[in-house]
Design a protein around this motif. Structure first.
Motif, mmCIF file in Angstrom:
data_model
loop_
_atom_site.group_PDB
_atom_site.id
_atom_site.type_symbol
_atom_site.label_atom_id
_atom_site.label_comp_id
_atom_site.label_asym_id
_atom_site.label_seq_id
_atom_site.Cartn_x
_atom_site.Cartn_y
_atom_site.Cartn_z
ATOM 1 N N SER A 107 0.886 -1.434 -0.104
ATOM 2 C CA SER A 107 0.047 0.186 0.028
ATOM 3 C C SER A 107 0.895 1.234 -0.089
ATOM 4 O O SER A 107 2.015 1.320 0.530
ATOM 5 C CB SER A 107 -1.071 0.057 1.325
ATOM 6 N N VAL A 139 0.418 6.723 -6.594
ATOM 7 C CA VAL A 139 -0.653 5.822 -6.351
ATOM 8 C C VAL A 139 -0.620 5.117 -7.723
ATOM 9 O O VAL A 139 -0.674 5.615 -8.657
ATOM 10 C CB VAL A 139 -1.979 6.751 -6.080
ATOM 11 N N GLY A 159 -3.870 -0.675 -8.327
ATOM 12 C CA GLY A 159 -3.878 -1.606 -7.262
ATOM 13 C C GLY A 159 -2.578 -2.171 -6.903
ATOM 14 O O GLY A 159 -1.608 -1.819 -7.217
ATOM 15 N N GLY A 160 -2.431 -2.994 -5.994
ATOM 16 C CA GLY A 160 -0.999 -3.530 -5.222
ATOM 17 C C GLY A 160 -0.566 -4.765 -6.001
ATOM 18 O O GLY A 160 0.518 -5.078 -5.689
ATOM 19 N N PRO A 167 3.020 -3.758 -7.336
ATOM 20 C CA PRO A 167 4.096 -3.567 -6.259
ATOM 21 C C PRO A 167 4.273 -5.100 -5.625
ATOM 22 O O PRO A 167 5.267 -5.461 -5.334
ATOM 23 C CB PRO A 167 3.180 -2.609 -5.375
HETATM 24 C C1 4F9 Z 1 0.860 0.182 -3.438
HETATM 25 C C2 4F9 Z 1 1.331 2.016 -4.277
HETATM 26 C C3 4F9 Z 1 2.530 -0.105 -2.940
HETATM 27 C C4 4F9 Z 1 2.968 2.309 -3.969
HETATM 28 C C5 4F9 Z 1 -1.697 -0.010 -4.103
HETATM 29 C C6 4F9 Z 1 -2.799 1.777 -5.044
HETATM 30 C C7 4F9 Z 1 0.650 1.082 -3.957
HETATM 31 C C8 4F9 Z 1 -0.768 1.077 -4.562
HETATM 32 N N1 4F9 Z 1 3.287 0.940 -3.363
HETATM 33 N N2 4F9 Z 1 -1.414 2.136 -4.956
HETATM 34 N N3 4F9 Z 1 -2.859 0.445 -4.864
#
Ligand code: 4F9
Length: 254
Positions: free
Chosen positions: A93, A142, A145-146, A149
């Protein structure tokens, strides 16, 4: 190493798990990746996994129950596949601690990890309180979604799992591992346009090559990421190499 990935979009991971170095590691069982879709744990006939935020505002929030059920399924699978009774649960996140090489080195000591990739505005805060051990961010931006990442973390971890990179020692001497940027790399031909490969690299003098690479890594770090050098212990050899840099160019490129 076993990974349980909790995601509404497991198909996104096929790129990471089928191609290249990671694809081979998954193919030969060095990495074991299983998916747990909260949608499979939804209880209504529409298989709903998101709902509107209490208090109003834009977007949707991932509901706590399907998410917890998916994490519970992942924990059972971790016990079966990796004999890991309490795999760490990581939520990717933008609010998390920033991922870096030290965190990667520490996480890779685990037998099993569960990665939660959220969608929409995020997951219900109670899911974080109830099952998440660590919130990690890959940078201050942002995404939608995750999943990306989670793949970044998977990739960063995988290259330190024995067997993933074959016999190469490269996991040990690349960028960031001792807190410096990588030294420059060259391959054939010796001359490209009017640029030549640095002579010392053709000399066969391993001591001189090692010293040149260390100086080049220090120089690059000083010029491009001086923040990596602040507060860091610098060896006598490195001080000497930096002194040479400042003798050559008094500003060191700044
Ligand atoms: C997750 C952004 C980890 C940066 C998850 C929207 C995220 C992210 N690092 N942004 N969902």
């Amino acid at each position: 190493m076993w990974f349980g990935i909790v995601t509404l979009f497991p198909e996104m991971f096929s790129v990471a798990t089928e191609v290249g170095v990671l694809g081979r590691a998954v193919g030969n069982g060095v990495l074991d990746v299983e998916f747990f879709n909260p949608r499979d744990h939804a209880t209504d006939k529409h298989r709903t996994v998101d709902d509107r935020p209490y208090g109003g505002g834009p977007g949707m929030v991932m509901m706590v129950e399907p998410l917890l059920a998916a994490v519970a399924a992942a924990k059972i699978a971790a016990a079966k596949a990796a004999m890991s009774t309490s795999p760490r649960v990581i939520y990717l996140s933008a609010q998390g601690r920033r991922l870096n090489q030290d965190i990667v080195q520490e996480l890779v000591l685990s037998d099993a990890l569960i990665l939660i990739a959220g969608r929409y505005e995020g997951i219900d805060e109670r899911a974080i309180e109830l099952v998440v051990d660590e919130e990690l961010s890959i940078g201050d931006y942002v995404l939608t979604g995750g999943e990306l990442p989670a793949m970044v973390l998977l990739d960063a971890l995988a290259r330190h799992v024995p067997g993933t990179l074959g016999n190469r020692a490269s996991a040990l001497d690349e960028s960031h591992l001792d807190g410096l940027l990588d030294y420059p790399h060259y391959t054939r031909p010796e001359n490209a346009g009017d640029r030549n490969v640095p002579r010392v690299l053709l000399s066969g003098d391993h001591g001189a090559i090692k010293r040149w690479r260390r100086k080049a890594a220090l120089t690059k770090t000083w010029r491009q990421r001086p923040d990596l050098l602040t507060g860091r212990k610098v060896s006598d050899e490195d001080v000497e190499l930096l002194r040479e840099l400042f003798d050559d160019e008094p500003t060191g490129g700044h």
